[in-house]
Design a protein around this motif. Sequence first.
Motif, PDB file in Angstrom:
ATOM      1  N   ARG A 127       0.974   8.840  -4.763  1.00  0.00           N
ATOM      2  CA  ARG A 127       0.308   8.693  -3.468  1.00  0.00           C
ATOM      3  C   ARG A 127       0.293   7.228  -3.023  1.00  0.00           C
ATOM      4  NH1 ARG A 127      -3.938  12.253  -1.665  1.00  0.00           N
ATOM      5  NH2 ARG A 127      -3.891  14.244  -2.755  1.00  0.00           N
ATOM      6  N   GLY A 181       0.789  -1.224   0.000  1.00  0.00           N
ATOM      7  CA  GLY A 181       0.000   0.000   0.000  1.00  0.00           C
ATOM      8  C   GLY A 181       0.818   1.270   0.000  1.00  0.00           C
ATOM      9  N   HIS A 182       2.125   1.147  -0.168  1.00  0.00           N
ATOM     10  CA  HIS A 182       3.036   2.288  -0.195  1.00  0.00           C
ATOM     11  C   HIS A 182       3.888   2.204  -1.459  1.00  0.00           C
ATOM     12  CE1 HIS A 182       1.959   1.932   4.036  1.00  0.00           C
ATOM     13  NE2 HIS A 182       2.413   3.144   4.257  1.00  0.00           N
ATOM     14  N   ALA A 214      -1.859  -2.210  -2.561  1.00  0.00           N
ATOM     15  CA  ALA A 214      -2.514  -2.149  -1.263  1.00  0.00           C
ATOM     16  C   ALA A 214      -3.084  -3.505  -0.884  1.00  0.00           C
ATOM     17  CB  ALA A 214      -3.622  -1.099  -1.276  1.00  0.00           C
ATOM     18  N   SER A 253      -1.501   4.036  -1.384  1.00  0.00           N
ATOM     19  CA  SER A 253      -2.915   3.658  -1.476  1.00  0.00           C
ATOM     20  C   SER A 253      -3.399   2.840  -0.289  1.00  0.00           C
ATOM     21  CB  SER A 253      -3.142   2.841  -2.758  1.00  0.00           C
ATOM     22  OG  SER A 253      -2.273   1.724  -2.787  1.00  0.00           O
ATOM     23  N   ASP A 304      -4.896  12.420   3.771  1.00  0.00           N
ATOM     24  CA  ASP A 304      -5.913  12.106   2.776  1.00  0.00           C
ATOM     25  C   ASP A 304      -6.353  13.353   2.023  1.00  0.00           C
ATOM     26  OD1 ASP A 304      -7.827  10.274   1.518  1.00  0.00           O
ATOM     27  OD2 ASP A 304      -9.338  11.433   2.605  1.00  0.00           O
TER      28      ASP A 304
END
Length: 254
Positions: free
Chosen positions: A169, A47-48, A53, A171, A132
């Motif tokens: 970004r 997720g990074h 993710a 996720s 976020d």
Amino acid sequence: MSIYFSSQGVGHDVVLLHGWALHGGVWQRVAEALADQYCVHLPDLPGHGRSAAVAEFMLDDVVERLHHSFPLPVQVVGWSLGGLIAAHWARRYPRHVKSLTLVASSPCFIRQPDWPHAQAAEAVNQLAQQLDQQFETTIQRFLALQTLGSDSAKTTLAALRELVFAHGRPSGLLAALQLLQNTDYRPHLADITVPTLVLAGARDALTPLAAAQTWADGVADGRLQVFPQASHAPFLSHETEFLQALRPFLAEHV
């Protein structure tokens, strides 16, 4: 599902695990400094960065993914969230992890009735909301704070900004945040038997010095080194001193 990672250098394997909301690129300067002696691996946690993710960010699952990605014996360095994952890796596979270095990490990131050395749950939730809604701005402010005190703060910060946003970004922030909120690793510290170096900034408000001391006192073979002028990211703000502490420890356990 595999974990994305980049590698550089030749020699004994060293894995550097990043913190929450970032990716392996945050370690790039340290990796370049170590690559003359080691094969350095920079994973993106699930997720990074470039790693997909997951619905649930669970210690056992993340460690299994890392163990599958790096089947040879390794030395592991983990920062913040990465430190918690590194500790579990060392506990689960003590014959595979030759040494453990914990950087500005904590066995319990959320304040408890018997544990004041952490952030209130409300503060962590607020950070998640800011990331976020204003991800780029929040991360830039975070990095600026972590490079305070460095003689080359402006140069370091400019390079880090370029690296941090290179993968877009993350996720999977919420799932990773839930791990931090729900994990109290203190009961398991004595199960960690590999040689452990704990590196901490005396000015760290996110993971206070008492958390670092708890790591060092709780594991079977732990030592603590404190950077008096550093905060939550000594490998960024005090890179030279950080490497001076890390290099001999890695060399001792090749």
